[in-house]
Motif scaffolding. Structure first.
Motif, short mmCIF file in Angstrom:
data_model
loop_
_atom_site.label_atom_id
_atom_site.label_comp_id
_atom_site.label_asym_id
_atom_site.label_seq_id
_atom_site.Cartn_x
_atom_site.Cartn_y
_atom_site.Cartn_z
N TYR A 597 0.82 -1.27 0.16
CA TYR A 597 0.00 -0.15 -0.05
C TYR A 597 0.78 1.27 0.00
O TYR A 597 1.69 1.49 0.75
CB TYR A 597 -1.05 -0.03 1.23
CG TYR A 597 -1.78 1.30 1.27
CD1 TYR A 597 -2.72 1.62 0.54
CD2 TYR A 597 -1.24 2.20 2.15
CE1 TYR A 597 -3.52 2.80 0.72
CE2 TYR A 597 -1.86 3.61 2.31
CZ TYR A 597 -2.98 3.76 1.62
OH TYR A 597 -3.84 5.00 1.75
N ASP A 598 0.62 2.06 -0.96
CA ASP A 598 1.21 3.40 -1.13
C ASP A 598 0.46 4.27 -1.98
O ASP A 598 0.76 5.18 -2.76
CB ASP A 598 2.64 3.24 -1.71
CG ASP A 598 3.52 4.72 -1.53
OD1 ASP A 598 3.16 5.48 -0.48
OD2 ASP A 598 4.31 5.02 -2.38
N ASP A 599 -0.83 4.55 -1.61
CA ASP A 599 -1.90 5.02 -2.34
C ASP A 599 -2.03 6.63 -1.72
O ASP A 599 -2.85 7.28 -2.38
CB ASP A 599 -3.17 4.17 -2.30
CG ASP A 599 -3.19 3.15 -3.28
OD1 ASP A 599 -1.90 2.51 -3.19
OD2 ASP A 599 -4.07 2.74 -4.01
N SER A 600 -1.64 7.10 -0.60
CA SER A 600 -2.06 8.13 -0.06
C SER A 600 -0.82 8.65 1.08
O SER A 600 -0.10 7.65 1.57
CB SER A 600 -3.27 8.10 0.59
OG SER A 600 -3.40 9.28 1.51
N ARG A 651 -0.66 -9.15 -2.95
CA ARG A 651 -0.83 -7.93 -2.30
C ARG A 651 -0.95 -7.90 -0.63
O ARG A 651 -1.00 -8.89 -0.13
CB ARG A 651 -2.36 -7.32 -2.58
CG ARG A 651 -2.31 -6.96 -4.06
CD ARG A 651 -3.91 -6.39 -4.20
NE ARG A 651 -4.60 -7.45 -4.62
CZ ARG A 651 -5.88 -7.16 -4.96
NH1 ARG A 651 -6.40 -5.94 -4.56
NH2 ARG A 651 -6.97 -8.22 -5.46
N PHE A 652 -0.40 -6.81 0.04
CA PHE A 652 -0.20 -6.86 1.47
C PHE A 652 -0.66 -5.34 1.95
O PHE A 652 -0.25 -4.51 1.21
CB PHE A 652 1.35 -7.08 1.69
CG PHE A 652 2.34 -6.49 1.39
CD1 PHE A 652 2.94 -5.39 1.88
CD2 PHE A 652 3.08 -6.95 0.28
CE1 PHE A 652 4.00 -4.72 1.36
CE2 PHE A 652 3.94 -6.13 -0.59
CZ PHE A 652 4.50 -5.21 0.17
N GLY A 653 -1.54 -5.37 2.91
CA GLY A 653 -2.05 -4.25 3.38
C GLY A 653 -1.66 -3.35 4.69
O GLY A 653 -2.37 -2.45 5.15
N ARG A 654 -0.46 -3.64 5.08
CA ARG A 654 -0.28 -3.42 6.29
C ARG A 654 1.14 -2.67 6.46
O ARG A 654 1.33 -1.83 7.39
CB ARG A 654 -0.24 -4.53 7.35
CG ARG A 654 -0.45 -4.10 8.74
CD ARG A 654 -0.53 -5.36 9.66
NE ARG A 654 -0.91 -4.83 11.05
CZ ARG A 654 -1.94 -4.31 11.75
NH1 ARG A 654 -3.26 -4.53 10.84
NH2 ARG A 654 -2.21 -4.18 12.99
N SER A 655 2.33 -2.93 5.82
CA SER A 655 3.65 -2.59 5.80
C SER A 655 4.07 -1.68 5.16
O SER A 655 5.35 -1.52 4.88
CB SER A 655 4.72 -3.88 6.10
OG SER A 655 4.56 -4.33 4.96
N GLY A 656 3.28 -0.79 4.31
CA GLY A 656 3.91 0.20 3.33
C GLY A 656 4.00 -0.56 1.92
O GLY A 656 3.44 -1.70 1.64
N PHE A 657 5.14 -0.19 1.18
CA PHE A 657 5.23 -0.60 -0.23
C PHE A 657 6.23 -1.58 -0.21
O PHE A 657 6.44 -2.41 -1.40
CB PHE A 657 5.44 0.62 -1.14
CG PHE A 657 6.50 1.34 -0.73
CD1 PHE A 657 7.84 1.06 -1.12
CD2 PHE A 657 6.43 2.71 -0.34
CE1 PHE A 657 8.87 1.82 -0.75
CE2 PHE A 657 7.49 3.60 0.04
CZ PHE A 657 8.58 3.26 -0.19
N SER A 658 6.89 -1.75 0.89
CA SER A 658 8.14 -2.74 1.06
C SER A 658 7.48 -4.11 1.49
O SER A 658 7.13 -4.14 2.56
CB SER A 658 9.28 -2.16 1.74
OG SER A 658 9.73 -1.23 1.02
N PRO A 659 7.95 -5.27 0.76
CA PRO A 659 7.29 -6.50 1.20
C PRO A 659 8.09 -7.07 2.70
O PRO A 659 9.40 -6.55 2.43
CB PRO A 659 7.55 -7.38 0.09
CG PRO A 659 8.72 -6.77 -0.42
CD PRO A 659 8.52 -5.28 -0.38
N SER A 660 7.57 -7.58 3.28
CA SER A 660 8.46 -8.21 4.61
C SER A 660 9.35 -9.08 4.13
O SER A 660 9.29 -9.79 3.14
CB SER A 660 7.45 -9.06 5.46
OG SER A 660 6.94 -10.24 4.95
N ALA A 661 10.43 -9.54 5.01
CA ALA A 661 11.51 -10.46 4.71
C ALA A 661 10.78 -12.01 4.31
O ALA A 661 11.32 -12.70 3.45
CB ALA A 661 12.47 -10.61 5.88
#
Length: 816
Positions: A597-600, A651-661
């Protein structure tokens, strides 16, 4: 290894009738002893014979059936190189041909059982170019230590090398260093020899960086005592060995590169006999952002990738494949080709190559697949964009809209409205979650197309509600050169132009009668806010007024009252060369797209609550990596690539635009399985079908909902994912204007203004004003874009802008 003069005779009977494919060699007829001898094939392995660089190339000699190696001799340009060739463990006759001059070189091979055969090899300088055309100047080479500016030269970046450039192409002698992985807990994977931060102004040298206090990789000394904290690793082939890495640092195509791989200092390594711990796999890391500075720099991405190195992968980067340092996508793809050839020549055959990157790094991953299919076998990307040309549309639209929202005509219409009501209108016109996403584009890339010196304009975080713009008092330029060297329309019209199109002038060519390069920017006929009007989110007066005042930009990226108009030939080049990402070409590459997520900049998902807006903007969130971008790519695949079976979206909705390790590792291992199966597929199916057939079950679409605090439950129902407010794909200003989600129409075809399109929301006077805004008509989105066509690449720009398809690859022929 046995040399040619004592090589064993190959199976088969001398003198037997021979049969080889016509595409490889010209054959002599079978018959009496007086007839010509059969012809062998000379085959370059590391690249096409006409695209070679750096003076060497790996070559295979293929004997016709029944022929032996008796008397086999080889020379390059008349110099004997027979000793370079031998029969290797795999039964092939191979050798590294080196010492070639720039230009045409003739490799000649003869033998007792074969006719004399020749192959012309065209070698290019290590500093480039090969097929991207003339390189832009001025360009300032890096130095061993950063240097401050003089009256006529900018500050230099540190090269990370001990010697200075030897020529104008910024070629610097290659160096090698050994490091070992420590067993220390809590160590840092930051570079053990960090590059000083790149100086973004022309006069200030970069600050000196210091190594991390507890680096995971420490210098290793050959002949010294074994470090007590030396780690071991087990590769994906099951080989356990000391975790020692060799880093090769050098220059290629004016970029500085690093090549890192597990290494045994006690053993030799050559292309024909690689060390066994390298699994033949390459991870190519692409850097983020976008820019076109005229200065050589270190790569922005680090070679210290434990996930890849520990398994036996080679990790590769080059500053000319960092989007921040080079926005010429053809030159970038050329650099990847040159790097892969260098690896093949010096390290051995590559099994497969995986591209990796976020944002501008995802652009370069997708652009390799589109411009020169086959350079990358798979890509694992995040914060993904398809290409820079169509992303520039949204940047330009947002810049024009943000400026328009501060003009008196618009502000007068907003009198009496609450800030929330005003911003709801902006969000409806922009197509975003809220008004702040356009602020992200405006702030970070709104000035990236400025040709000369300018004063940065931004919407500060504190102004996200009002959209009020502030201007920096300090002048800057995108070349990172002293102002005296930079273009000015009055005082220095011949100075360096600092936008992406002029940086890539060898691709686009110059606009007629202008110092500027041709470019693709166009908003002629675009009806901003059309769907917002149709839905009732804005009024007819707001719609008409907005389109009256929004305007466009000139070639220098100065705002104009008139709409922007693209150069017709630039449009043709963009599509034909694959610079607008081709769905048909991307279908030849396996894709795992990790979309966060980085829409706003103001509506933040769980986990970001309490972080100051100033920290979110540019650190945690940019507001520009929108969810819909992944589906834009999917739409191109569905339309032109036969479906999206080669693309997984996670898709992931919690940690911003960088995927978790965890997710990044899953993507890495899943792609490894996918490409391993792909390379094992020996069927006659097309490459596109093979990719779909070998896609593992783990590469299915899924999402991690923003309500999932642990980010561990995979949801495979797309409707459930879309219902999450932080995962829902929204749109863009161009889509609200009626354009497709594929967002690949750079310039629309036009149709007359039709009152029926506005649902009775415009009066006669407003329709008359709209016709005045669009005298040539409005966009007809039912038709392809102007110049839109299938990609025909790869194209060579060696002969000049516009590009021509590569000719057939050179083949060896009997020497007359």
């Amino acid at each position: 290894m046995t040399r040619l003069h004592v090589l064993h005779r190959l199976h088969g009977r001398p003198g037997a009738c021979l049969a080889l494919a016509a595409s490889t060699v010209l054959l002599a007829a079978c018959g009496s002893d007086d007839e010509p001898k059969p012809v062998l094939e000379i085959k370059t392995l590391s690249n096409r014979a006409d695209l070679v660089s750096d003076g060497d190339v790996l070559v295979q000699l293929i004997l016709p059936a029944g022929a032996t190696t008796a008397g086999l001799k080889a020379d390059i340009n008349g110099s004997d190189i027979t000793s370079a060739f031998a029969t290797r463990a795999d039964g092939r006759i191979t050798g590294l041909v080196s010492g070639m001059k720039v230009g045409a070189n003739v490799l000649t091979v003869s033998g007792d059982d074969v006719s004399t055969t020749a192959l012309t090899i065209t070698n290019h300088d290590r500093g480039g170019p090969v097929y991207s055309g003339s390189q832009p100047t001025p360009f300032v080479c890096a130095t061993p230590t950063p240097q401050g500016a003089t009256a006529s030269l900018p500050a230099t970046n540190a090269s990370g090398l001990t010697t200075t450039a030897s020529d104008g192409k910024c070629n610097i002698a290659t160096e090698y260093k050994l490091y070992y992985k420590t067993t220390a807990a809590g160590c840092s994977f930051a570079l053990p020899d960090p590059s000083p931060a790149v100086a973004f102004t022309a006069t200030t040298p970069p600050t000196t960086a210091t190594p991390p206090a507890n680096p995971c990789f420490k210098p290793y000394t050959v002949g010294g005592s074994t470090p007590a904290d030396l780690a071991t690793t087990t590769t994906d082939a099951g080989q356990t060995l000391p975790y020692i890495v060799r880093v090769e640092r050098g220059t290629m195509n004016r970029g500085i590169y690093d090549i890192a791989v597990l290494f045994d200092p006690a053993k030799p390594w050559s292309a024909v006999a690689p060390q066994a711990q390298w699994n033949g796999k390459v991870q190519y890391n692409f850097g983020a952002s976008t820019g076109q500075p005229r200065r050589q720099a270190r790569p922005a991405t680090a070679w210290t990738d434990d996930r890849a190195l520990s398994r036996g992968y080679m990790v590769v980067n080059n500053s000319m494949t960092d989007s921040l340092q080079n926005s010429n996508r053809v030159m970038m793809s050329e650099t990847v080709m040159m790097m892969k050839e260098h690896i093949s020549d010096q390290y051995g055959a590559i099994r497969f190559t995986v591209g990796n990157g976020c944002s501008g790094g995802s652009i370069n991953s997708n652009m390799n697949a589109s411009i020169n299919p086959g350079l990358l076998d798979g890509i694992t990307v995040s914060c993904t964009f398809p290409d820079s040309e169509t992303v520039t549309m949204e940047v330009a639209d947002c810049v024009a809209l943000v400026e328009a929202y501060q003009k008196p005509q618009w502000l007068a219409l907003m009198t009496g409205q609450t800030p929330a009501q005003v911003n709801a209108r902006k969000a409806a016109i922009n197509g975003h979650m809220d008004q702040s996403a356009c602020h992200g584009w405006y702030n970070f890339f709104g000035s990236n197309s400025k040709a000369g010196v300018y004063f940065q304009r931004t919407v500060p975080a504190a102004n996200n509600d009002s959209g009020v713009i502030v201007q920096s008092p300090t002048a800057t330029n995108n070349c990172q050169l002293p102002a005296a060297l930079v273009y000015d329309p009055v005082t220095n019209p011949g100075g360096a132009r600092c936008n992406a199109w002029s940086w890539a002038e060898s691709i686009w060519g110059k606009a007629t009668g202008s110092p500027a390069a041709r470019d693709t920017r166009d908003n002629t006929g675009v009806q901003y806010g059309l769907k917002a009007l149709q839905s009732g989110a804005i009024s007819g007066e707001e719609f008409v007024t907005l389109n009256e005042i929004v305007g466009g930009a000139d070639r220098d990226t100065n705002p104009t009252a008139a709409r922007s108009v693209a150069d017709a030939e630039a449009l043709n080049i963009a599509y034909r060369a694959g610079i607008v990402m081709s769905g048909a070409n991307l279908a030849k590459t396996a894709v795992i797209d990790m979309r966060g997520y980085d829409d706003s900049l103001i509506n933040v998902p769980p986990g970001f609550a309490g972080i100051p807006a100033a920290s979110l903007q540019g650190v945690a969130l940019f507001g520009i990596h929108q969810q819909w971008r992944s589906f834009s790519i999917r739409d191109r695949l569905d339309r032109d690539g036969g479906g999206h079976g080669n693309q997984a979206i996670w898709r992931f909705g919690r940690s911003g635009f960088s995927p978790s390790a965890t997710m990044a590792t899953e993507a890495f291992t899943t792609m490894d399985s996918w490409l391993t199966a792909l390379k094992a597929d020996s069927s006659s199916a097309s490459l596109e079908q093979k990719i779909r057939n070998t896609r593992p079950a783990a590469a299915g679409d899924y999402c991690l909902l923003s309500s999932d605090a642990a980010q561990s439950t995979k949801v495979t129902n797309a409707a459930s994912c879309d219902a999450d407010p932080y995962l829902a794909p929204r749109s863009s200003p161009r889509q609200v204007a009626g354009g497709p989600r594929s967002e690949d129409i750079l310039k629309c075809q036009l149709k007359p203004v039709d009152a029926n399109d506005y649902g009775g929301k415009l009066g006669a006077a407003q329709l008359a004003r709209l016709n005045a805004v669009f005298p040539g008509g409005v966009c007809d989105w039912s038709k392809p874009g102007v110049g839109q066509q299938a990609a025909a690449g790869p194209l060579s720009f060696e002969a000049g802008p516009g590009g021509q398809p590569f000719p057939p690859a050179p083949v060896s022929r009997a020497k007359q």
